[in-house]
Motif scaffolding. Sequence first.
Motif, short mmCIF file in Angstrom:
data_model
loop_
_atom_site.label_atom_id
_atom_site.label_comp_id
_atom_site.label_asym_id
_atom_site.label_seq_id
_atom_site.Cartn_x
_atom_site.Cartn_y
_atom_site.Cartn_z
N ASN A 1 30.39 44.03 14.56
CA ASN A 1 29.67 43.76 15.80
C ASN A 1 29.97 44.79 16.87
O ASN A 1 29.69 45.96 16.68
N GLU A 2 30.57 44.37 18.00
CA GLU A 2 30.73 45.28 19.12
C GLU A 2 31.95 46.19 19.01
O GLU A 2 32.21 46.98 19.91
N ASP B 1 26.50 38.82 11.40
CA ASP B 1 27.41 39.88 11.83
C ASP B 1 26.88 41.23 11.35
O ASP B 1 26.37 41.35 10.23
N SER C 1 33.93 48.29 11.00
CA SER C 1 33.84 47.76 12.36
C SER C 1 32.83 46.62 12.33
O SER C 1 31.80 46.72 11.67
N PHE D 1 19.97 51.09 24.87
CA PHE D 1 21.35 51.02 24.38
C PHE D 1 22.15 52.17 24.99
O PHE D 1 21.60 53.02 25.68
N ILE E 1 33.83 49.34 18.42
CA ILE E 1 33.23 50.66 18.53
C ILE E 1 33.43 51.52 17.29
O ILE E 1 32.51 52.04 16.72
#
Length: 109
Positions: A4-5, A21, A2, A94, A7
């Motif tokens: 970066n963002e 990254d 995966s 977070f 999930i």
Amino acid sequence: TSVNEVICHGIPDDRQLQEGDIVNIDITCYLDGYHGDCSEMFVVGGEDAVDPVGKRLLQTTYDCWVKALNFVKPGNDYKDIGAIIEDHVTREGFTTVKSFCGHGIGSVF
């Protein structure tokens, strides 16, 4: 993997990785009917290539891992690790993803 963002268990596309990254790699080993599932994050270009929020994210996830390790011992319920992680992640600003469970060890995957 995966990036970066993304999930969980992102499907790689044709986007080239860029410096800074954050890449998460999941690895599962199977042996004698049991699995051990783990995950590790890396920064393309090294930790100095990521921005301050990314550095804080990396540190927070590492701290969660240490807190979980310190909790694991006979008599403690494995399911309680999630609350330990959630509490720490939230304190650091977070969030966790409620739709996915964590990594584990066992005969049922």
